[in-house]
Every structure is written in C-alpha cells, then in structure tokens.
Design an enzyme around this catalytic site. Structure first.
Site, short mmCIF file in Angstrom:
data_model
loop_
_atom_site.label_atom_id
_atom_site.label_comp_id
_atom_site.label_asym_id
_atom_site.label_seq_id
_atom_site.Cartn_x
_atom_site.Cartn_y
_atom_site.Cartn_z
N LYS A 183 0.88 -1.29 0.10
CA LYS A 183 -0.12 -0.05 -0.01
C LYS A 183 0.87 1.30 0.00
CE LYS A 183 -1.48 2.30 3.12
NZ LYS A 183 -1.15 3.58 2.51
N PRO A 184 1.02 1.80 -0.99
CA PRO A 184 1.79 3.16 -1.18
C PRO A 184 1.28 4.12 -0.49
CG PRO A 184 0.71 2.74 -3.32
CD PRO A 184 0.41 1.64 -2.42
N GLU A 259 10.06 1.19 10.77
CA GLU A 259 11.08 2.18 10.54
C GLU A 259 10.13 3.52 10.66
OE1 GLU A 259 12.86 5.23 9.26
OE2 GLU A 259 12.45 4.47 7.03
N LEU A 260 10.48 4.27 11.83
CA LEU A 260 9.37 5.33 12.09
C LEU A 260 10.34 6.60 12.10
CD1 LEU A 260 7.75 3.10 15.01
CD2 LEU A 260 6.99 3.50 12.89
N ARG A 287 18.99 16.96 1.83
CA ARG A 287 18.42 15.85 0.92
C ARG A 287 16.98 15.70 0.93
NH1 ARG A 287 19.08 9.53 2.14
NH2 ARG A 287 18.83 8.67 0.25
N CYS A 293 13.41 11.08 7.29
CA CYS A 293 13.71 10.68 8.45
C CYS A 293 15.17 10.56 9.01
CB CYS A 293 13.00 9.36 8.89
SG CYS A 293 13.49 7.83 7.82
N GLU A 390 9.97 16.32 14.78
CA GLU A 390 10.66 16.07 13.49
C GLU A 390 10.20 17.14 12.68
OE1 GLU A 390 11.43 12.12 10.78
OE2 GLU A 390 9.58 12.18 11.86
N SER A 450 22.37 6.03 3.98
CA SER A 450 21.46 5.09 3.33
C SER A 450 22.50 4.47 2.15
CB SER A 450 20.58 5.94 2.42
OG SER A 450 19.70 6.51 3.56
#
Length: 487
Positions: A183-184, A259-260, A287, A293, A390, A450
C-alpha cells in the site's frame, strides 16, 4: 503539464494490481494525485474498497506456497531483471517521481538508482539463505536449523521516497519467498504502480505482488491486518501511526518491522574539518528538501565554531535554487502538501519567538505550490518545539555546546534514535561518540548513511528491524530448528 510529462504519466497503470491483473476498485472509486509544485492534478488512481483489500490478501495467501517453493535462483533472476528494467527506465521514473513528490529531477534520478540497488542486492541474497548444523553439548543430538519464508507480508510505504521505500521492502520479501501486498502513500502512488508494471513485464508470477492504492488507509489497513492469512507487517512512517498499527497487529501476533520517525543530531566537534562539516550538514539537512527521517534536525556545534559554521551554512543554503523540480538547476522542490508547509512555518515561528536568530530564509516562496525557503536558525533554545519535533522540511537549527559530554547529552535528549552524524578528525573521539549515541546508525564525516548493502533502522521510538544489508532478508524469514537423535 508539458507533453513529455503527460506522456510519462500516461504510461503508468492506474488500477489496482491484484492476482496478476489490473482492475478498477469494486465501487469504481478513484482519487486524484497532485503535483505539489503547482497544485495541479496529474492523475487519478483506483481507490480500493475493503473488499478489494481482502481480495489482495487472498491472492497473496493463495500463491504463497508456490512462491516459497520456487527456486531461489528463479527469484534471484526475476529481481535482477527488475533491477535492469528500473535502470533502463531511470529517466522516466525520475520524472514521474518529481511530478508526484516534488523533488528535483536530478535527485529523483539518484533515488531511482538507489531503489534499483535493493533489487540487485537482494537478487544476490536470494541464493544465500542458509541454516546451520552442529552437535549439541551432550553429543546425543544434532541441531539442524533452517530458514523459511515468514509468509504473506503487508508493506506500507511512505511518500517521501516513493520508489526506494518500495524496493527496500519488496526486494527482500520476494527474495525470501514471501508474497506481498503493498500500500503506497496516497500522495505518491504512481511510482509503486510503475514498479508493479515492471515486475509484471519481467515475469513475476501472478499474485506474488499485489498493489492496493487508497485515499482512506485506515479501513484498508484494518482489513488487511485483520486477515487470518497475513503473517507480517512492515511499515515506514510516523511513530504515531506505527504505534497504532502495532496495536492492531497484536491480535494476529504479526511479525513486525517498523521504520519510524527521526530527530537526528549532527555534531560538529571543535577539531572538525569545517569544509567537510558544512558540506556534510548541507547534504544531511537538504537531501529530499529535508523531508527525510534521516534529515539532520539538530545541528550541534562547538562554541568555538558556532558563529562561523552558521554563517557558512546559511550562505550555502541561501545559494540553493528553490523551484519546481523539473526546472534546470533546481536544488530544492516543494514540500509535499499544505499541511507540511503549515507545520514547517509554525516551527520556525515558534523558534524565533523562543529566542532563536533567523540567519537566512524563514518564509514561504511563491504563491502556488508548497515551497519554503532553506532556513538557518542560530542559538535555538532547547525549549523550542523544533528541538523535540521532527521538522520534515528545509530548516536547519544550530545549537551550541561547550564540551563532548554536553554534545552527547543534547544529542541523546530525544525519544527518537534513528541516525546521528558526527564530524571530527579524531579517531578516538569518533569511536567514543559512536558508542555513546543512542541511534541505530551513525555517519562519520559524511552526511549520508543510506546504502542498500547496509542495515538501515533505529532504536527507541524510531522503531525496530533492519532494511538492507545482510540483515534485511532475515526480517522475512523464520528460523526452524530440528533435533536429530542419532543415538
């Protein structure tokens, strides 16, 4: 949109992809996808019903056994072909990404290459799933361990990296032998639909990959998570939504990967190379326009360097071209939507009211789209909201510290623990800081962590589980132990 932009969008299927077929939602519903740079609708896609969601899980369950028993080499070759197809379509996929998400085309091209690397990496890992065989301590039993697919997996991807977050989850799941339902995010479904089309072309069997697009994710996720055939949930998104999904997944005891959120510190020690530190901070902060995140949210600079660093960082950010991502030399695109723009504006206003100095930026750009100027705030008090929350935008708050202990204390003074960045020319200081930071990842003298070949993930309220690296495929594998009595 220009004709090339329309042509790229027209190549993307806009239905649901269930059991190897493209189809409309059961009730014929659709929802619009918007270009955040202009507010223009660029496409409409199928809006899944709860019944559509259940059928997607049914398909994944029905094909799980066959896919789990397929040859690892077969799975590897499909992923390798998908890698090659993604790279062949890099220009079109990059433009598509820019249209639905906003980032500059050059940056989108980088994401396409990064996304493809997960397909290549896990094509190589598919044939390396292994177990063990050893003698028990009392020598009466032989211990045999094997790894088997977890089973049908529900993968929820975010809007900020619409292709890479898909491949980072889909590739290890398929390599391990799991069927999936994806589900995108409703803001950016087109890249996922384009990826599903690529998998279809390279020979992925029907029902192994199913894509459900929706503008009402709550009921859809409830239906999928509540399906008795589902075995795993992998989610990338906010900590608040992740906590909610965990509670819902508990009734089925689903295997989880989360992954929050993040609130990354970037520490510039007194012995840092200032050129490296400024360049690294620009990359770590800007970036994806700060909508990541992993973005450097709290830039902690030694007192002796703070003024010089702030001025140089402000000069660097002020030179970035803010524009629609399709424009030549665009460096910073729009925020994703009006809510994101309001949040970033509010955080800057709160910080200034709390006593921070505005060095550059701080205002909305243009009268359409969701653009915000790259911003540097100096001498931000830790009481400001921007220290705790955040940011998810192009705002760089700079804080001062006097010694290493204070830097570590400030860095760890958060409920999040995804990534931290440090700049120092001292190896011993680097090692001490790596060990002291309460994060899942650390960048040393660089603003990027990454990497498809490295384990991505955090601690504390940034979640658990790892994506990428050798560890990534194990999130989709169960360990089975057999005791062999040979006496």
């Amino acid at each position: 949109m220009e004709e090339r932009e329309r042509a790229v969008v027209r190549t993307v299927p806009t239905g649901l992809y269930v059991d190897g077929a493209w189809r409309e939602a059961a009730d014929g519903g659709r929802f619009d996808v918007e270009d955040p740079a202009t507010g223009e609708v660029i496409a409409s896609v199928a809006d899944a019903t709860v019944d559509d969601a259940r059928q997607a899980v049914d398909a994944a369950v029905a094909h799980q056994e066959a896919w789990a028993h397929s040859a690892p080499r077969e799975r590897a070759e499909i992923l390798r072909r998908a890698f090659e197809a993604v790279m062949a379509a890099q220009d079109d996929l990059a433009l598509l990404m820019t249209l639905e998400m906003g980032k500059p085309v050059a940056e989108s091209r980088g994401e396409v290459a990064y996304a493809a690397e997960f397909l290549r990496w896990f094509s190589e890992e598919a044939v390396r799933v292994h177990g063990d065989f050893y003698v028990s301590p009392d020598a009466t039993t032989r211990v045999l361990t094997t790894r088997q697919p977890v089973g049908p997996s529900y993968l929820i991807t975010p809007w900020n990296f619409p292709l890479a977050m898909g491949t980072r989850k889909i590739a290890p799941a398929l390599a391990a032998g799991c069927t999936v339902i994806v589900k995108p995010a409703e803001q950016t479904p087109l890249c996922t639909l384009a990826l599903a089309s690529i998998f279809e072309r390279v020979g992925l069997p029907p029902g192994v990959l199913n894509v459900v697009t929706t503008s009402h994710p709550g009921p859809i996720s409830d239906a999928i998570i509540g399906h008795p055939g589902l075995r795993k949930l992998s989610f990338t998104g906010s900590t608040e939504v992740g906590s909610l999904l965990m509670r819902k997944a508990s009734s089925g005891l689903l295997r989880l990967s989360m992954e929050l959120g993040g609130n990354a510190p970037l520490i510039v020690f007194e012995d840092a190379d200032l050129d490296k530190a400024v360049a690294g901070a620009v990359f770590a902060k800007m970036r994806n326009g700060g909508e990541a995140c992993t973005s450097a949210n709290r830039i902690l600079v030694h007192e002796s360097l703070a003024d010089t660093f702030s001025e140089r960082l402000a000069t660097a950010l002020a030179s970035l071209k803010v524009a629609r991502g399709t424009e030549p030399d665009a460096s910073v695109g729009p925020l994703i939507d009006a809510d994101a723009l309001a949040k970033v504006s509010g955080l800057v206003e709160d910080a200034v009211a709390a006593g921070a100095s505005l060095v550059t930026g701080g205002e909305r750009r243009g009268d359409r789209g969701y653009f915000f100027s790259p911003t540097v705030l100096r001498d931000v008090p830790p009481t400001a909201r921007v220290f705790r929350e955040e940011i998810f935008g192009p705002v760089a708050p700079v804080y001062r510290f006097d010694d290493d202990d204070e830097a570590i204390r400030l860095a760890n003074d958060t409920t999040y623990g995804l990534v931290g960045y440090i700049f120092t020319e001292s190896l011993s200081r680097a090692v001490r800081t790596i060990e002291a930071l309460e994060t899942g990842m650390v960048g040393v003298n660089q603003g990027l962590v990454s990497n498809a070949a490295a384990p991505f993930g955090g601690v504390k309220r940034s979640g658990f589980g790892r994506e990428g690296g050798f560890e990534g495929i194990h999130e989709y594998l169960n360990v089975k132990y057999a005791a062999l009595n040979l006496s």
